[in-house]
Motif scaffolding. Structure first.
Motif, PDB file in Angstrom:
ATOM      1  N   LEU A  48      43.830  44.921  48.122  1.00 40.08           N
ATOM      2  CA  LEU A  48      44.349  45.679  46.992  1.00 40.08           C
ATOM      3  C   LEU A  48      43.911  47.108  47.195  1.00 40.08           C
ATOM      4  O   LEU A  48      45.004  48.163  47.052  1.00 40.08           O
ATOM      5  N   GLU A  49      43.154  47.406  47.860  1.00 38.46           N
ATOM      6  CA  GLU A  49      42.626  48.940  48.125  1.00 38.46           C
ATOM      7  C   GLU A  49      43.559  49.564  49.132  1.00 38.46           C
ATOM      8  O   GLU A  49      44.065  50.956  49.159  1.00 38.46           O
ATOM      9  N   ARG A  50      44.095  48.884  50.164  1.00 37.04           N
ATOM     10  CA  ARG A  50      44.734  49.043  51.254  1.00 37.04           C
ATOM     11  C   ARG A  50      46.255  49.408  50.792  1.00 37.04           C
ATOM     12  O   ARG A  50      47.127  49.891  51.732  1.00 37.04           O
ATOM     13  N   CYS A  51      46.627  48.764  49.810  1.00 41.42           N
ATOM     14  CA  CYS A  51      48.203  48.693  49.370  1.00 41.42           C
ATOM     15  C   CYS A  51      48.377  50.189  48.603  1.00 41.42           C
ATOM     16  O   CYS A  51      47.783  50.216  47.305  1.00 41.42           O
ATOM     17  N   ASP A  52      49.254  51.004  49.089  1.00 43.56           N
ATOM     18  CA  ASP A  52      49.334  52.399  48.455  1.00 43.56           C
ATOM     19  C   ASP A  52      49.802  52.141  47.084  1.00 43.56           C
ATOM     20  O   ASP A  52      49.832  53.136  46.081  1.00 43.56           O
ATOM     21  N   ALA A  53      50.743  51.138  46.738  1.00 40.86           N
ATOM     22  CA  ALA A  53      51.539  50.965  45.413  1.00 40.86           C
ATOM     23  C   ALA A  53      50.603  50.773  44.332  1.00 40.86           C
ATOM     24  O   ALA A  53      51.067  50.959  43.294  1.00 40.86           O
ATOM     25  N   ILE A  54      49.525  50.267  44.695  1.00 39.68           N
ATOM     26  CA  ILE A  54      48.356  49.839  43.465  1.00 39.68           C
ATOM     27  C   ILE A  54      47.675  51.284  43.258  1.00 39.68           C
ATOM     28  O   ILE A  54      47.000  51.627  44.110  1.00 39.68           O
ATOM     29  N   HIS A  55      47.682  51.448  42.141  1.00 44.33           N
ATOM     30  CA  HIS A  55      46.873  52.930  41.555  1.00 44.33           C
ATOM     31  C   HIS A  55      45.152  52.394  41.201  1.00 44.33           C
ATOM     32  O   HIS A  55      44.304  53.047  41.337  1.00 44.33           O
ATOM     33  N   GLU A  56      45.280  51.333  40.503  1.00 43.78           N
ATOM     34  CA  GLU A  56      43.847  50.993  40.079  1.00 43.78           C
ATOM     35  C   GLU A  56      43.662  49.744  39.826  1.00 43.78           C
ATOM     36  O   GLU A  56      44.380  48.728  39.847  1.00 43.78           O
ATOM     37  N   ILE A  57      42.319  49.376  40.053  1.00 47.97           N
ATOM     38  CA  ILE A  57      41.924  47.881  39.886  1.00 47.97           C
ATOM     39  C   ILE A  57      40.789  47.490  38.624  1.00 47.97           C
ATOM     40  O   ILE A  57      39.931  48.231  38.718  1.00 47.97           O
ATOM     41  N   VAL A  58      41.038  46.689  37.951  1.00 46.11           N
ATOM     42  CA  VAL A  58      40.191  46.296  36.901  1.00 46.11           C
ATOM     43  C   VAL A  58      39.594  44.835  37.343  1.00 46.11           C
ATOM     44  O   VAL A  58      40.380  43.788  37.382  1.00 46.11           O
ATOM     45  N   ILE A  59      38.616  44.578  37.533  1.00 43.81           N
ATOM     46  CA  ILE A  59      37.830  43.253  37.825  1.00 43.81           C
ATOM     47  C   ILE A  59      37.285  42.978  36.447  1.00 43.81           C
ATOM     48  O   ILE A  59      36.486  43.550  35.502  1.00 43.81           O
ATOM     49  N   VAL A  60      37.471  41.577  35.992  1.00 42.55           N
ATOM     50  CA  VAL A  60      36.967  40.819  34.945  1.00 42.55           C
ATOM     51  C   VAL A  60      36.176  39.513  35.578  1.00 42.55           C
ATOM     52  O   VAL A  60      36.545  38.786  36.383  1.00 42.55           O
ATOM     53  N   THR A  61      34.747  39.664  35.123  1.00 42.37           N
ATOM     54  CA  THR A  61      33.948  38.737  35.540  1.00 42.37           C
ATOM     55  C   THR A  61      32.839  38.266  34.489  1.00 42.37           C
ATOM     56  O   THR A  61      33.014  38.870  33.190  1.00 42.37           O
ATOM     57  N   SER A  62      31.861  37.354  34.735  1.00 44.00           N
ATOM     58  CA  SER A  62      31.073  37.023  33.744  1.00 44.00           C
ATOM     59  C   SER A  62      30.131  38.219  33.632  1.00 44.00           C
ATOM     60  O   SER A  62      29.913  38.967  34.699  1.00 44.00           O
ATOM     61  N   GLU A  63      29.290  38.075  32.567  1.00 45.55           N
ATOM     62  CA  GLU A  63      28.147  39.111  32.439  1.00 45.55           C
ATOM     63  C   GLU A  63      27.109  39.011  33.741  1.00 45.55           C
ATOM     64  O   GLU A  63      26.747  40.037  34.320  1.00 45.55           O
ATOM     65  N   GLU A  64      26.694  37.585  34.124  1.00 39.84           N
ATOM     66  CA  GLU A  64      25.970  37.600  35.169  1.00 39.84           C
ATOM     67  C   GLU A  64      26.310  38.026  36.570  1.00 39.84           C
ATOM     68  O   GLU A  64      25.553  38.221  37.482  1.00 39.84           O
ATOM     69  N   ASP A  65      27.663  38.220  36.681  1.00 37.24           N
ATOM     70  CA  ASP A  65      28.161  38.434  38.003  1.00 37.24           C
ATOM     71  C   ASP A  65      28.729  39.806  38.071  1.00 37.24           C
ATOM     72  O   ASP A  65      29.111  40.348  39.184  1.00 37.24           O
ATOM     73  N   MET A  66      28.573  40.843  36.999  1.00 35.13           N
ATOM     74  CA  MET A  66      29.091  42.146  37.151  1.00 35.13           C
ATOM     75  C   MET A  66      28.473  42.826  37.962  1.00 35.13           C
ATOM     76  O   MET A  66      28.900  43.812  38.746  1.00 35.13           O
ATOM     77  N   LEU A  67      27.155  42.861  38.205  1.00 30.50           N
ATOM     78  CA  LEU A  67      26.395  43.610  39.094  1.00 30.50           C
ATOM     79  C   LEU A  67      26.684  43.396  40.466  1.00 30.50           C
ATOM     80  O   LEU A  67      26.951  44.002  41.283  1.00 30.50           O
ATOM     81  N   GLY A  68      26.930  42.122  40.931  1.00 32.67           N
ATOM     82  CA  GLY A  68      27.463  41.566  42.084  1.00 32.67           C
ATOM     83  C   GLY A  68      28.782  42.094  42.505  1.00 32.67           C
ATOM     84  O   GLY A  68      28.977  42.594  43.641  1.00 32.67           O
ATOM     85  N   CYS A  69      29.579  42.209  41.409  1.00 25.93           N
ATOM     86  CA  CYS A  69      30.913  42.811  41.800  1.00 25.93           C
ATOM     87  C   CYS A  69      30.833  44.216  41.926  1.00 25.93           C
ATOM     88  O   CYS A  69      31.525  44.958  42.910  1.00 25.93           O
TER      89      CYS A  69
END
Length: 238
Positions: A48-69
């Motif tokens: 997704l980072e390498r695709c110029d068409a995409i401007h932003e990324i929102v990651i949605v995850t569990s509380e326990e995995d937020m730091l890992g992400c």
């Protein structure tokens, strides 16, 4: 890589990363498992980072995995990550939470499984073009196998025409207002769905199937991880 045109739409990509590793036999979220020397999530975010068409990324995850992400995004210099937000009880709830975090400038929303790490530029662009032309689109591939509909005791009831059967992948893409409305109506009408296309379907919105990729697999079992490693190695040799 196709460069953004001056009048290109502002595109946000929600990465659904709140799954568990139960079918993997793992005690961690499958997005943290590795192949090709990187976590599954890193492969996904780099695509997704390498695709110029995409401007932003929102990651949605569990509380326990937020730091890992957060650590993966930092380690692999994923600069498009706008925020990492908390998921809900179901995937549908997680996506709805993430929709509240996208930029007000967003015109097109892509929703992608964090556990589909072999995403390509071609598939991303295919979905974007589908949304531009039809308001809603999803990557998909024609079913290779004959499918059967069975009863509760696993006796065959019927055989659908394979020519009309597709395996739907992600990204799935939508006009911003459409997908927000679809999720609002799902809450009001107590609709539960395993993907966002179904929510659009409930509004009577036709969703265009656009070319996906048979390599765009979702990591669910140990065999999937081994297959992803094989596909990745073949790609590296080209």
């Amino acid at each position: 890589m196709r460069k953004k045109a001056e009048n290109s739409p502002y595109i946000s990509c929600i990465v659904a990363a709140a799954g568990k590793g139960s079918r993997m036999g793992a005690d961690v979220n499958k997005i943290f498992l590795e192949f090709g020397g990187m976590p599954v999530l890193a492969h996904t975010l780099l695509a997704l980072e390498r695709c110029d068409a995409i401007h932003e990324i929102v990651i949605v995850t569990s509380e326990e995995d937020m730091l890992g992400c957060k650590d993966i995004a930092a380690e692999f210099s994923i600069n498009k990550v706008k925020t990492i937000t908390l998921g809900g009880a179901m995937r549908q709830d997680s996506v709805r939470n993430a929709l509240q975090e996208i930029s007000p400038k967003t015109e097109i929303v892509l929703i992608h499984d964090g556990a589909r790490p072999l995403l390509t530029e071609d598939v991303i662009q295919s979905v974007i073009r589908g949304v531009e032309e039809h308001k809603a689109a999803a990557a998909g591939v024609a079913c290779k196998n004959t499918l059967k509909i069975a009863d509760d005791e696993q006796f065959i009831l019927s055989t659908p025409d394979r020519n009309h059967m597709y395996e739907i992948q992600t990204p799935q893409g939508f006009n911003r207002d459409l997908i927000i409305l679809a999720h609002q109506k799902a809450v009001e009408n107590h609709i539960q769905a395993t993907d966002d296309c179904y929510l659009a379907e409930q509004l009577g919105i036709p969703v265009k199937i656009v070319p996906g990729d048979y390599r765009n697999i979702k990591i669910t079992t140990p065999e999937d991880l081994a297959l992803a490693e094989l596909f990745w190695e073949i790609h590296q040799e080209r």
